[in-house]
Design a protein around this motif. Structure first.
Motif, mmCIF file in Angstrom:
data_model
loop_
_atom_site.group_PDB
_atom_site.id
_atom_site.type_symbol
_atom_site.label_atom_id
_atom_site.label_comp_id
_atom_site.label_asym_id
_atom_site.label_seq_id
_atom_site.Cartn_x
_atom_site.Cartn_y
_atom_site.Cartn_z
ATOM 1 N N LYS A 64 0.853 -1.189 0.000
ATOM 2 C CA LYS A 64 0.000 0.000 0.000
ATOM 3 C C LYS A 64 0.888 1.239 0.000
ATOM 4 O O LYS A 64 1.997 1.215 0.542
ATOM 5 N N GLN A 66 0.990 5.420 0.947
ATOM 6 C CA GLN A 66 0.296 6.513 1.630
ATOM 7 C C GLN A 66 1.124 7.787 1.548
ATOM 8 O O GLN A 66 2.358 7.746 1.466
ATOM 9 N N ARG A 149 -4.534 7.955 -5.714
ATOM 10 C CA ARG A 149 -5.602 7.613 -4.761
ATOM 11 C C ARG A 149 -5.829 8.744 -3.745
ATOM 12 O O ARG A 149 -6.304 8.500 -2.640
ATOM 13 N N CYS A 152 -8.973 8.773 -1.362
ATOM 14 C CA CYS A 152 -9.496 7.435 -1.084
ATOM 15 C C CYS A 152 -9.313 7.126 0.405
ATOM 16 O O CYS A 152 -8.438 7.686 1.061
ATOM 17 N N PHE A 155 -5.676 7.252 2.667
ATOM 18 C CA PHE A 155 -4.588 7.631 1.752
ATOM 19 C C PHE A 155 -3.459 8.380 2.458
ATOM 20 O O PHE A 155 -2.432 8.644 1.848
ATOM 21 N N ARG A 288 -8.753 10.375 -7.467
ATOM 22 C CA ARG A 288 -9.559 9.718 -6.424
ATOM 23 C C ARG A 288 -9.754 8.224 -6.713
ATOM 24 O O ARG A 288 -10.830 7.668 -6.566
ATOM 25 N N GLY A 289 -8.651 7.587 -7.117
ATOM 26 C CA GLY A 289 -8.667 6.146 -7.316
ATOM 27 C C GLY A 289 -9.310 5.681 -8.606
ATOM 28 O O GLY A 289 -9.637 4.504 -8.743
ATOM 29 N N HIS A 290 -9.489 6.594 -9.550
ATOM 30 C CA HIS A 290 -10.104 6.230 -10.826
ATOM 31 C C HIS A 290 -9.252 6.721 -11.998
ATOM 32 O O HIS A 290 -8.513 7.691 -11.875
ATOM 33 N N SER A 597 -6.624 0.207 -7.656
ATOM 34 C CA SER A 597 -6.617 -0.365 -6.306
ATOM 35 C C SER A 597 -5.329 -0.008 -5.578
ATOM 36 O O SER A 597 -4.370 0.509 -6.169
ATOM 37 N N ASP A 598 -5.298 -0.305 -4.273
ATOM 38 C CA ASP A 598 -4.080 -0.079 -3.486
ATOM 39 C C ASP A 598 -2.898 -0.844 -4.077
ATOM 40 O O ASP A 598 -1.783 -0.329 -4.138
ATOM 41 N N ASN A 601 -1.653 0.804 -7.258
ATOM 42 C CA ASN A 601 -0.984 2.052 -6.869
ATOM 43 C C ASN A 601 0.391 1.768 -6.275
ATOM 44 O O ASN A 601 1.380 2.458 -6.581
#
Length: 630
Positions: A64, A66, A149, A152, A155, A288-290, A597-598, A601
Motif C-alpha cells: 500500500k 500513503q 488515490r 481514497c 490515503f 480519487r482512485g479512478h 486499487s491499493d 498504486n
C-alpha cells in the motif's frame, strides 16, 4: 505558494469587511512600485525553477502507498541544515499546500550564461538527495503531479477520517484537514473559498470508460447531506475541496527581464506556449482512485479554488455581487500586456472601472491598467489582522494578497519595494515529471525559448480566445498526439509596436483556423516542424545554439534535453500520463473498470521510485539519455 505571512488570519466575514480597504491600498502600493521602478533598465536576465515534491511511504507488507503528513518536520530539518546556517546554500526549501508536500528551488537564481544549463539537473539531483536523506525508512520523495488515490480511504499516514460535518476548513467527504499544511494561510484559503462561494467547490472530471466501467458511472456518498449528490455529475469523478487541486504538484519557471517592457513582451509570447507545453508535460490521468479521461490537472485545480458565487458564475441574476466573472481565479490569462498583443485581446474583460480610471490617472497605460483592474475584481482571501496597517510606500502585502491569489497560466510580477529584484514573469502550466532529467529538460526548453524570442524578436501572438481553446485541448487524453492547436504561421514577421491597437482581433478570423496569420497544427508540427507549414521550434533552437559559443559538454546536455522534447512531441516517447495509463492497463489486477486499487498504486510507486533513482531504465518514457554525473 504565494504570500506566506505569519499572523492571525481573519475569517471570511471579517475578511469581507476589509476587502475594499485592501483593494484600495493594494492599488496604491502598485502605483508606487510602478512609478518608482517603471524606468528601471538593464537588470540581468536571471531565472529559476520550482519543483514540488510529495512525501510517500511504501508499505511493503500490505503493498500500500500513503502520503506522509510530516512535511513541516522535513522542511524544518532541511532549512536547519541549509539556508539557516549558510545563506549561500545551493538549495532552498519552502512549504506547499499539502502537509505531504514540499517545494525546492535553487539557492540562487541562474544567470545569463549558457553553461548554467549544465547545472540545472545536478541541482535538482542535489535537492532530491538532500530531502531523501532526512526521510524515515520506507519513505520516498516523489515528483508526481497527482497522487492516484488522493481522497481514497486511508490515503494518508497517519490515517485520518474526513470531517464533512465538523467546523473544519474543507468539510470534504474525502480529504481530511490534517492533509492541509499547518501554516494558517492554507486552511484559511480553504475555508474562505468555501464560505465566499456559499457552498463547497465542485470538481467533476470525466471518467475514462473502459470495458467494464459502469455506464452510467454514478457514485453514492453515504456521509453526504445532499450537497455532493447535487453537485456530482454522472460519468464523472467527483471531488469537493481545494486539496484535490492545490494538493497536486507542478513545475514552474520564473524569469527576471531586463525591463518592464521586456517582461510584458515575454509574458505575452510565453502565454501562447502554455497550452503546448502543458500537453507535452501531461502527467496526471488519475483522480480519487479512478482512471479519468483527461491527462492534465489544470481544470481540476481551477475548479478546486473557484470561489465565485452563483451570481458571479451566471447561475443567478446579479443582486448581491458586482460582476459576472467568466473564469475561476485559477485559469488562463485574460489579456495581453504588450502593444503587440493589444489587437489580439478578443476576450471580454471584466474590470473594476474605478480602479482602472485610478490607474490611468496615475499615468499607467491602458493595457497594464486593465490587467490590474481585472485582477482586482477578486476579493482578498487570506487577511492577517497584524498586517492591516501598512506603509504603502515601502510594503506591498495588500497588492500581493490579491495578485498572488490570481493563479493564472502566466504571472506578471512587479519588483518588491526596496529590493534588487527586477520585473519578472512566471511560467506556470507545466506538470512535474518523474525524473530530474525530464524536469531539467522541460525547464531548459522553456528558458531557451525565452532566449530565442528575445534574440530574434519572434512573434507567436494569436487571438487570446484561440489560446483558451488550445488550453482546453491540451488537457484532453493524449492531446499531444491527437490534438490540433492554433499556432502562428509566420513568427519572424515581428509585431509592429506602432500599432494603435484599435483594430479588432475578430476581423477575418475563421473558426476553422483558415486564417492568414495562424492555423491548426499538431504538437509534432509545432515542435519539430513540417515542410510548407511551420519550421518547428526545435530547428529554431538548434539554429540559435549553432550561433552561440557553447562548450561541448553544455551543448551535449542541451541537445539531450531537446531530444526528449522532440520525441515526446512526435510520439516516439510517451508522456508521463500515457505511460501511467499503459502501466495500469497492463497490470494483472486491473479489472478494466477504471479503478486503481491499493495494489496497483503500490506497484506503480515502486516503479516510479526505481526509475527516479536510476535503478531501472524506462526507454519508452525517457529514451536513452546520456547519464550525467550528479
Amino acid at each position: 505558494m504565494g504570500l506566506l505571512t505569519q499572523g492571525s488570519p481573519l475569517n471570511w466575514e471579517n475578511t469581507k469587511k476589509y476587502a475594499d480597504y485592501i483593494r484600495s491600498h493594494g492599488i496604491i502600493q502598485f502605483i508606487n512600485i510602478y512609478n518608482n521602478l517603471k524606468d528601471r533598465q538593464k537588470d540581468v536576465l536571471k531565472w529559476g525553477d520550482e519543483v514540488e515534491y510529495m512525501l510517500v511511504e511504501l508499505d511493503d507488507k500490505d503493498e500500500k502507498v500513503q502520503l506522509v503528513l510530516n512535511g513541516d518536520e522535513v522542511l524544518d530539518t532541511l532549512q536547519g541544515q541549509g539556508e539557516k546556517i549558510n545563506p549561500n546554500h545551493p538549495t532552498l526549501w519552502r512549504p506547499e499546500y499539502g502537509s505531504y508536500m514540499i517545494e525546492g528551488t535553487p539557492g540562487q537564481p541562474y544567470g545569463g550564461t549558457m553553461s548554467e544549463f549544465n547545472t540545472v539537473e545536478s541541482n535538482m539531483g542535489k535537492r532530491r538527495r538532500e530531502a531523501s536523506s532526512v526521510l524515515n525508512q520506507n519513505e520516498i520523495l516523489c515528483t508526481i503531479t497527482s497522487f492516484p488515490r488522493l481522497g481514497c480511504p486511508g490515503f494518508t499516514k497517519p490515517e485520518y477520517p474526513p470531517t464533512p460535518f465538523e467546523s473544519g476548513a474543507s468539510k470534504s467527504l474525502f480529504f481530511p484537514d490534517e492533509a492541509i499544511n499547518h501554516h494558517p494561510r492554507f486552511s484559511t484559503l480553504t475555508r474562505n473559498i468555501r464560505h465566499r462561494r456559499g457552498e463547497k467547490v465542485a470538481i467533476n472530471v470525466p471518467i475514462f470508460k473502459d470495458k467494464c466501467t459502469p455506464s452510467p458511472f454514478v457514485e453514492t456518498f453515504p456521509e453526504d447531506d445532499g450537497e455532493s449528490a447535487r453537485a456530482a455529475l454522472p460519468d464523472h469523478i467527483y471531488m469537493d475541496c481545494m486539496g484535490f487541486g492545490m494538493g497536486n504538484c507542478c513545475l514552474q519557471v520564473t524569469f527576471q527581464a531586463c525591463s518592464i517592457d521586456e517582461a510584458r513582451y515575454l509574458y505575452d509570447q510565453l502565454a501562447t506556449f502554455c497550452p503546448i507545453v502543458m500537453a507535452l508535460s501531461a502527467a496526471s490521468p488519475f483522480y480519487r482512485g479512478h482512471v479519468s479521461d483527461i491527462d492534465c490537472r489544470w481544470g481540476v485545480i481551477s475548479a478546486s479554488v473557484d470561489d465565485r458565487t452563483q451570481e458571479e458564475r451566471g447561475l443567478k441574476p446579479l443582486k448581491n455581487d458586482k460582476y459576472r466573472i467568466f473564469k475561476s481565479r485559477y485559469d488562463s490569462i485574460d489579456s495581453y500586456l504588450s502593444n503587440c498583443g493589444n489587437k489580439y485581446n478578443d476576450i471580454d474583460l471584466t474590470i473594476d472601472e474605478d480602479i482602472y480610471n485610478q490607474l490611468l490617472g496615475a499615468g499607467i497605460d491602458k493595457l497594464l491598467a486593465q490587467h490590474i483592474a481585472h485582477l482586482f475584481i477578486r476579493d482578498p482571501l487570506c487577511v492577517y489582522e497584524e498586517k492591516l496597517q501598512q506603509d504603502d510606500e515601502n510594503e506591498s502585502d495588500h497588492f500581493e494578497n490579491i495578485q498572488s491569489t490570481n493563479w493564472q497560466t502566466m504571472r506578471f510580477k512587479p519588483p518588491p519595494p526596496n529590493s534588487d529584484i527586477g520585473w519578472r514573469v512566471e511560467f506556470r502550466p507545466m506538470e512535474v515529471q518523474l525524473t530530474d532529467f525530464e524536469n531539467a529538460a522541460y525547464v531548459v526548453f522553456v528558458v531557451l525559448l525565452t532566449r530565442v524570442i528575445l534574440s530574434y524578436k519572434l512573434d507567436f501572438l494569436i487571438p487570446l480566445s484561440k489560446v483558451d481553446e488550445n488550453l482546453k485541448m491540451a488537457q484532453k487524453r493524449n492531446a499531444v498526439k491527437d490534438g490540433m492547436f492554433y499556432f502562428r504561421k509566420d513568427i519572424f514577421k515581428g509585431c509592429n509596436p506602432g500599432l494603435d491597437g484599435t483594430s479588432s482581433a475578430q476581423n477575418g478570423l475563421e473558426t476553422d483556423g483558415a486564417n492568414e496569420e495562424y492555423t491548426l497544427m499538431s504538437i509534432d508540427t509545432i515542435i519539430n516542424g513540417q515542410e510548407g507549414v511551420f519550421q518547428g521550434l526545435i530547428p529554431i533552437l538548434n539554429c540559435y545554439l549553432e550561433n552561440m559559443e557553447v562548450d561541448v559538454d553544455t551543448r551535449c546536455t542541451i541537445l539531450n534535453y531537446l531530444k526528449l522534447i522532440k520525441k515526446r512531441a512526435s510520439g516516439e516517447l510517451m508522456t508521463m500520463a500515457k505511460w501511467m495509463r499503459e502501466f495500469v492497463a497492463k497490470h494483472p489486477e486491473y479489472k478494466q473498470d477504471s479503478v486503481i486499487s491499493d495494489k496497483i498504486n503500490y506497484d506503480l510507486f515502486v516503479k516510479f521510485d526505481r526509475i527516479a533513482r536510476g535503478q531501472e531504465q524506462c526507454p519508452e518514457l525517457i529514451g536513452n539519455p546520456v547519464n550525467k554525473v550528479k
